[in-house]
Design a protein around this motif. Structure first.
Motif, PDB file in Angstrom:
ATOM      1  N   LEU A   1      -6.718   4.295   5.294  1.00 18.89           N
ATOM      2  CA  LEU A   1      -7.438   3.142   5.857  1.00 18.89           C
ATOM      3  C   LEU A   1      -7.520   3.250   7.381  1.00 18.89           C
ATOM      4  O   LEU A   1      -8.547   2.919   7.976  1.00 18.89           O
ATOM      5  N   LEU A   2      -6.426   3.698   7.992  1.00 23.71           N
ATOM      6  CA  LEU A   2      -6.457   3.881   9.447  1.00 23.71           C
ATOM      7  C   LEU A   2      -7.461   4.962   9.832  1.00 23.71           C
ATOM      8  O   LEU A   2      -8.214   4.822  10.796  1.00 23.71           O
TER       9      LEU A   2
ATOM     10  N   ALA B   1      -1.807 -11.860   5.996  1.00 22.75           N
ATOM     11  CA  ALA B   1      -0.869 -10.767   5.702  1.00 22.75           C
ATOM     12  C   ALA B   1      -0.998  -9.659   6.744  1.00 22.75           C
ATOM     13  O   ALA B   1      -0.010  -9.009   7.100  1.00 22.75           O
TER      14      ALA B   1
ATOM     15  N   TRP C   1      -6.049   1.174  17.142  1.00 20.79           N
ATOM     16  CA  TRP C   1      -7.130   2.114  16.820  1.00 20.79           C
ATOM     17  C   TRP C   1      -8.478   1.618  17.313  1.00 20.79           C
ATOM     18  O   TRP C   1      -9.319   2.389  17.742  1.00 20.79           O
ATOM     19  N   ARG C   2      -8.700   0.323  17.159  1.00 19.63           N
ATOM     20  CA  ARG C   2      -9.974  -0.273  17.576  1.00 19.63           C
ATOM     21  C   ARG C   2      -9.672  -1.431  18.525  1.00 19.63           C
ATOM     22  O   ARG C   2      -9.580  -2.573  18.090  1.00 19.63           O
TER      23      ARG C   2
ATOM     24  N   ARG D   1     -12.694  -1.728   1.756  1.00 17.99           N
ATOM     25  CA  ARG D   1     -11.731  -0.969   0.935  1.00 17.99           C
ATOM     26  C   ARG D   1     -10.375  -1.649   0.944  1.00 17.99           C
ATOM     27  O   ARG D   1      -9.715  -1.792  -0.083  1.00 17.99           O
ATOM     28  N   ARG D   2      -9.970  -2.075   2.133  1.00 14.90           N
ATOM     29  CA  ARG D   2      -8.668  -2.739   2.251  1.00 14.90           C
ATOM     30  C   ARG D   2      -8.636  -4.009   1.393  1.00 14.90           C
ATOM     31  O   ARG D   2      -7.675  -4.280   0.685  1.00 14.90           O
TER      32      ARG D   2
ATOM     33  N   GLU E   1     -12.513   6.619  12.177  1.00 14.05           N
ATOM     34  CA  GLU E   1     -13.478   7.701  11.945  1.00 14.05           C
ATOM     35  C   GLU E   1     -12.819   9.070  12.096  1.00 14.05           C
ATOM     36  O   GLU E   1     -13.371   9.986  12.703  1.00 14.05           O
TER      37      GLU E   1
ATOM     38  N   PHE F   1       0.842  -1.195   0.000  1.00 15.58           N
ATOM     39  CA  PHE F   1       0.000   0.000   0.000  1.00 15.58           C
ATOM     40  C   PHE F   1       0.877   1.244   0.000  1.00 15.58           C
ATOM     41  O   PHE F   1       1.997   1.226   0.518  1.00 15.58           O
TER      42      PHE F   1
ATOM     43  N   LYS G   1      -4.795  10.733  14.849  1.00 12.17           N
ATOM     44  CA  LYS G   1      -5.973  10.958  15.705  1.00 12.17           C
ATOM     45  C   LYS G   1      -5.927  12.301  16.397  1.00 12.17           C
ATOM     46  O   LYS G   1      -6.848  12.634  17.132  1.00 12.17           O
TER      47      LYS G   1
ATOM     48  N   ASN H   1      -1.529  -2.653  14.382  1.00 15.23           N
ATOM     49  CA  ASN H   1      -1.843  -1.237  14.161  1.00 15.23           C
ATOM     50  C   ASN H   1      -3.345  -0.982  14.297  1.00 15.23           C
ATOM     51  O   ASN H   1      -3.782  -0.014  14.918  1.00 15.23           O
ATOM     52  N   LEU H   2      -4.114  -1.881  13.694  1.00 13.43           N
ATOM     53  CA  LEU H   2      -5.564  -1.703  13.708  1.00 13.43           C
ATOM     54  C   LEU H   2      -6.109  -1.805  15.138  1.00 13.43           C
ATOM     55  O   LEU H   2      -7.000  -1.041  15.532  1.00 13.43           O
TER      56      LEU H   2
ATOM     57  N   LYS I   1      -8.460  -3.153  -2.284  1.00 13.88           N
ATOM     58  CA  LYS I   1      -7.208  -2.501  -2.678  1.00 13.88           C
ATOM     59  C   LYS I   1      -6.054  -3.491  -2.796  1.00 13.88           C
ATOM     60  O   LYS I   1      -5.055  -3.209  -3.433  1.00 13.88           O
ATOM     61  N   ARG I   2      -6.195  -4.645  -2.175  1.00  6.66           N
ATOM     62  CA  ARG I   2      -5.070  -5.581  -2.168  1.00  6.66           C
ATOM     63  C   ARG I   2      -4.877  -6.193  -3.553  1.00  6.66           C
ATOM     64  O   ARG I   2      -5.827  -6.651  -4.189  1.00  6.66           O
ATOM     65  N   ARG I   3      -3.641  -6.173  -4.007  1.00  4.47           N
ATOM     66  CA  ARG I   3      -3.338  -6.712  -5.332  1.00  4.47           C
ATOM     67  C   ARG I   3      -3.634  -8.202  -5.395  1.00  4.47           C
ATOM     68  O   ARG I   3      -4.125  -8.701  -6.397  1.00  4.47           O
TER      69      ARG I   3
ATOM     70  N   SER J   1     -17.987   2.087   9.996  1.00  2.00           N
ATOM     71  CA  SER J   1     -16.820   2.668   9.317  1.00  2.00           C
ATOM     72  C   SER J   1     -15.715   1.619   9.200  1.00  2.00           C
ATOM     73  O   SER J   1     -15.015   1.572   8.189  1.00  2.00           O
ATOM     74  N   LEU J   2     -15.602   0.781  10.218  1.00  2.00           N
ATOM     75  CA  LEU J   2     -14.589  -0.271  10.170  1.00  2.00           C
ATOM     76  C   LEU J   2     -14.919  -1.267   9.068  1.00  2.00           C
ATOM     77  O   LEU J   2     -14.033  -1.697   8.318  1.00  2.00           O
TER      78      LEU J   2
ATOM     79  N   THR K   1     -14.108   0.305   5.807  1.00  3.77           N
ATOM     80  CA  THR K   1     -12.654   0.376   5.663  1.00  3.77           C
ATOM     81  C   THR K   1     -12.075  -0.986   5.291  1.00  3.77           C
ATOM     82  O   THR K   1     -11.196  -1.082   4.428  1.00  3.77           O
TER      83      THR K   1
ATOM     84  N   GLY L   1     -10.065   5.792   8.207  1.00  2.00           N
ATOM     85  CA  GLY L   1     -11.412   5.235   8.023  1.00  2.00           C
ATOM     86  C   GLY L   1     -11.814   4.383   9.206  1.00  2.00           C
ATOM     87  O   GLY L   1     -12.940   4.472   9.697  1.00  2.00           O
ATOM     88  N   ALA L   2     -10.877   3.531   9.658  1.00  3.57           N
ATOM     89  CA  ALA L   2     -11.191   2.649  10.783  1.00  3.57           C
ATOM     90  C   ALA L   2     -11.438   3.441  12.063  1.00  3.57           C
ATOM     91  O   ALA L   2     -12.238   3.052  12.903  1.00  3.57           O
TER      92      ALA L   2
END
Lengths: 336, 338
Positions: free
Chosen positions: A105-106, B142, B155-156, B9-10, A111, A97, A153, B151-152, B13-15, B2-3, B6, A108-109
Motif C-alpha cells: 500500500l505504501l 483507525a 510519503w505524500r 485498495r486499503r 508510486e 494487515f 523508496k 506514515n502516509l 482490504k480492511r476487515r 495512484s494514491l 491505493t 502504491g501511494a
C-alpha cells in the motif's frame, strides 16, 4: 561534501494555559554531509523526535531554517519526499494487515514499483514472514518492517529513529551492517539512538542535543578528542609510595584522585612527563594507562545526565548549552 | 491517481469494511425476505370473502347501534341517563357509513408496489447510511490511531490532498456498494410485488418519483459517510465520531425532545434532526400542533400544521457537511501530527 540535511536556528514552542511555555527546540542547528552515517543523540525529551517530525513536515516550526537535499523544507517537501525514507519513533502499522500488504500500500501511494517490496522484505529478513499480520509481530519484527518501509523508496537520505529498538543481538549486528552497506552505496543515514556503543561503531559523525539545543557535533573522533580529559591511571611498584607520588604530582599541577591501589590523574598532556617526574623522586611506575573516553561518557558529560546515587533525575533535568553547566530544569521546562 | 487507487485498495482490504458491508447487506436482504414471507397475493375469491366480511361487520355495527340507541332512549325515559354513558341526544348513536368499513381490513397483507415501495426506501437509506457512517469513521479513525496517517504523510506530504483523496476513495467505495444494492432493492421488491402483491397502476411518473427518492437516499448515505469520516478525522479517532453521534442523539435529540415537550413548544419535532432526515426522504413532513385547538370526538377542528420540506432538509445537510468537513480540513492543515 554537500550537506544533505541542514537545520539552522530551529525553534518549536509549546504553549499551554495551565503549564506555561516549553521550548522543545531552542535555536537548534544540525548539518549532515552526503554519504555519512550520522548519529543524532540526546536524552529523553531533549527534542530529537520533535526535530525529526519538524523536518518531515509533521510539526510546524516556530522559527529557523531547514533544508533536505538542498531544498528548503517544509515548502519543498513534496519534491524531496520521494528521496527521503524515514521512521519516526516506534514503528506504527495497521495491525490487521500483513507486512506485504502494508508495504504494498505504501509502494502504491508513493508510486514505487511493486518488485521493490520483495527486495526490502529480503533485505530486512522478513521475506518468509511477510504474509503474517503485523499484530502477530514482535517489536523487533515491527522494527524491521519499519526499516523496510523507509527503504522502500530507495532513498538518498534515510532517517531512522531508534532503529535497533527491540532487535535481538543478531538483529542489531545485521542493522549495523545494513547501515554501513547503505552508506557505502551512497545513501546518507541519520540514526537516532540511545545505544551509544552502536552509534560509536557505526557513525562517521554525531550531533548531540540537550534541551532543544545542540551541545556537540562533528566527526565522532573529533567529538571524543574534544572531550577527552587527558585522564591517566597509574600504578606504582609499591602501594605504600602512592601518598608520596600524590604529593609530587599535585605540586606539578596535575589533578590527582587517590584509590587504594592506583591513582587517577586528570589534565595530563604528555603521559611521559608523569613517568619522568616520578622517576626523579625514585618512584617507579608499574602501569601507566591513558583512559580513552567513549561516546557514552561524553554524552553523559555533555548532557549532564549521568546517574547520581540517591538522586532521581527528572526528564527535563539535563544540560543546556550556554547554561550553568549543572543539571537542573533551568530554561525550557514547563512554566519557564 | 495512484494514491486514490491505493486508498481504494486499503478500504477494500480492511476487515471492518468487509464485515460491516456484509452485515448491512444481510439486514437489507432480511427486510426483503421478511416482506416476501409476510405478504401474499390476493385472488378474486379472497376479495369476495373480504367484501362479505365487511358487510357482516357493517350489519353487526347496525345491530349494535340500534341496541345502544334503544338503551339510551330507555335510560333517558327512566331518568338514569346522567352517568355520562349516553349522549344527551340519542339519535347521534349511528353506525359508521358502509364505505368506512373497508374490505382490505379483512384481507391478508399484500405488497402493492405503487403504494408501498417508496416507504421501503427509508430503511434502505437509513441502514446504508449507518454502515457508511461507521465505515467512514473507522477508515480514517483507525489510520490516525495506528499511525498509518503519519506514515502516509511521510510519503505524500500534502495533508489536504491526502485527506480529500481518502474521502474520495471512501465515497467511491460506498457508492460502489450502494448503487448495486439500490438496483437489487428495486428488483427485490418488484419481485415481491409480483409474487406477493401487485405491480399494477405503475406509471412513468411513479417510476420517476421512486427514482428521485432513491437518489435522495443515495445522497443521504454519502452525506452521513462524509460526516462520520470528518468527525473521526477531527478527533483523530474512530470513537470521536461514534461518541459524537451518541452524544448528539442522547443529549441533543432525546434530551431536547423531552425538554421541548415539557415546555409545550409548538412543533417541537422541527428542532429534531430525524424530522429533517425523514423530510429529505419523503419530500415533506407535516407537523401538527394539537394544542392549537380542542379537537373533540365529534368536532371538526383541525390542528395547526407546519411543513418541513426536502429543500429545508437539503440546506441543513449541506451546512452540516460544510461545517464538519471544513473543520476537519482546517484541523488537518493546522494541527501538528504527533
Amino acid at each position: 561534501m554537500p550537506a544533505v540535511l541542514e537545520i539552522e536556528g530551529l525553534r518549536k514552542t509549546y504553549k499551554s494555559r495551565r503549564r506555561g511555555t516549553r521550548n522543545a527546540l531552542d535555536g537548534f542547528d544540525m548539518r549532515v554531509d552526503a554519504g555519512q552515517v550520522h548519529g543524532f543523540l540526546g536524552p529523553n525529551g531533549s527534542g530529537k523526535t520533535t526535530t525529526l517530525r519538524t523536518l518531515l513536515g509533521l510539526i510546524r516550526p516556530d522559527g529557523g531554517r531547514m533544508a533536505l537535499l538542498g531544498h528548503e523544507v517544509p515548502d519543498a517537501l513534496p519534491t524531496v519526499a520521494g528521496q527521503v525514507g524515514a521512521i519516526v519513533e516506534s514503528p506504527q502499522f495497521f495491525p490487521h494487515f500483513t507486512a506485504r500488504d502494508t508495504l504494498s500500500l505504501l509502494a502504491g501511494a508513493g508510486e514505487v514499483p511493486a518488485v521493490r517490496v520483495d527486495e526490502v522484505l529480503e533485505l530486512v529478513g522478513l521475506r518468509d514472514r511477510s504474509g503474517e499480520r503485523v499484530k502477530t509481530y514482535s517489536l523487533g519484527m515491527k522494527q524491521r518492517l519499519a526499516v523496510a518501509s523507509a527503504l522502500l523508496k530507495n532513498p538518498k537520505l534515510l532517517i531512522l529513529d531508534e532503529p535497533a529498538n527491540g532487535l535481538d543481538p543478531g538483529g542489531i549486528r545485521e542493522m549495523r551492517t545494513l547501515m554501513r552497506t547503505l552508506a557505502e552505496s551512497g545513501m546518507t543515514v541519520v540514526l537516532s539512538s540511545h545505544i551509544l556503543g552502536e552509534i560509536q561503531l557505526i557513525c562517521d559523525s554525531v550531533t548531540i542535543i540537550s534541551l532543544g539545543r545542540r551541545v556537540a557535533f562533528g566527526p565522532v573522533d573529533e567529538v571524543l578528542a574534544q572531550h577527552s580529559s587527558g585522564a591517566v591511571r597509574i600504578r606504582l611498584e609499591a602501594v605504600s609510595d602512592l601518598p608520596v607520588a600524590t604529593e609530587a604530582l599535585t605540586q606539578a599541577g596535575i589533578r590527582v584522585t587517590g584509590h587504594p591501589d592506583h591513582l587517577m590523574l586528570a589534565g595530563v598532556d604528555k603521559p611521559a612527563s608523569v613517568t619522568r617526574l616520578l622517576a626523579e623522586k625514585n618512584l617507579y611506575v608499574s602501569e601507566l594507562a591513558p583512559i580513552a573516553v567513549d561516546l557514552e561518557s561524553v554524552f553523559l558529560e555533555l548532557t549532564a545526565t549521568a546517574p547520581v546515587p540517591g538522586q532521581h533525575r527528572q526528564v527535563d533535568e539535563s544540560m543546556k548549552v550556554g547554561g550553568t553547566g549543572q543539571p537542573g530544569p533551568a530554561g525550557g521546562g514547563w512554566g519557564a | 491517481m495512484s494514491l486514490f487507487r491505493t486508498e481504494l485498495r486499503r478500504l477494500s482490504k480492511r476487515r471492518f469494511t468487509r464485515y460491516m458491508t456484509l452485515l448491512g447487506l444481510l439486514v437489507l436482504a432480511a427486510v426483503v425476505v421478511g416482506v416476501f414471507f409476510t405478504n401474499q397475493k390476493i385472488d378474486a375469491g379472497q376479495l369476495a370473502q373480504a367484501e362479505r366480511q365487511a358487510d357482516q361487520q357493517y350489519q353487526e355495527q347496525m345491530r349494535w347501534s340500534e341496541q345502544e340507541r334503544a338503551a339510551c332512549e330507555q335510560a333517558k325515559t327512566a331518568g338514569t341517563a346522567t352517568d355520562g354513558r349516553y349522549p344527551d341526544d340519542c339519535s347521534v348513536i349511528t353506525p359508521p357509513p358502509r364505505e368506512e368499513i373497508k374490505a382490505e381490513w379483512f384481507l391478508p397483507s399484500t405488497f402493492d408496489f405503487k403504494e408501498t415501495f417508496a416507504e421501503t426506501l427509508i430503511p434502505f437509506a437509513a441502514i446504508l447510511a449507518l454502515v457508511g457512517f461507521v465505515i467512514g469513521a473507522s477508515f480514517v479513525g483507525a489510520e490516525w490511531s495506528t499511525g498509518g496517517m503519519m506514515n502516509l504523510l511521510l510519503w505524500r506530504p500534502k495533508r489536504l490532498t491526502v485527506l480529500l483523496t481518502k474521502l474520495a476513495a471512501l465515497l467511491t467505495g460506498i457508492l460502489a456498494v450502494t448503487l448495486p444494492a439500490a438496483v437489487l432493492w428495486f428488483a427485490g421488491f418488484w419481485a415481491v410485488a409480483n409474487f406477493r402483491g401487485s405491480t399494477e397502476k405503475m406509471t412513468s411518473g411513479t417510476w420517476q418519483s421512486f427514482m428521485l427518492t432513491g437518489v435522495r437516499g443515495v445522497v443521504l448515505v454519502l452525506v452521513l459517510t462524509t460526516i462520520g469520516f470528518a468527525l473521526a478525522s477531527l478527533g483523530r479517532h474512530t470513537a470521536m465520531a461514534l461518541g459524537g453521534v451518541v452524544a448528539v442523539m442522547v443529549v441533543g435529540q432525546f434530551g431536547l425532545g423531552i425538554l421541548l415537550s415539557m415546555a409545550s413548544v409548538r412543533f417541537a419535532e422541527a428542532w429534531l434532526l430525524p424530522t429533517y432526515v425523514l423530510a429529505w426522504m419523503t419530500k415533506t413532513v407535516t407537523l401538527q400542533d394539537w394544542n392549537s385547538c380542542n379537537a373533540t370526538y365529534y368536532g371538526e377542528c383541525k390542528p395547526a400544521t407546519m411543513d418541513i420540506t426536502w429543500q429545508q432538509s437539503s440546506i441543513l445537510l449541506s451546512v452540516g457537511v460544510v461545517v464538519i468537513l471544513g473543520a476537519a480540513l482546517w484541523a488537518m492543515r493546522r494541527r501538528d501530527i504527533s
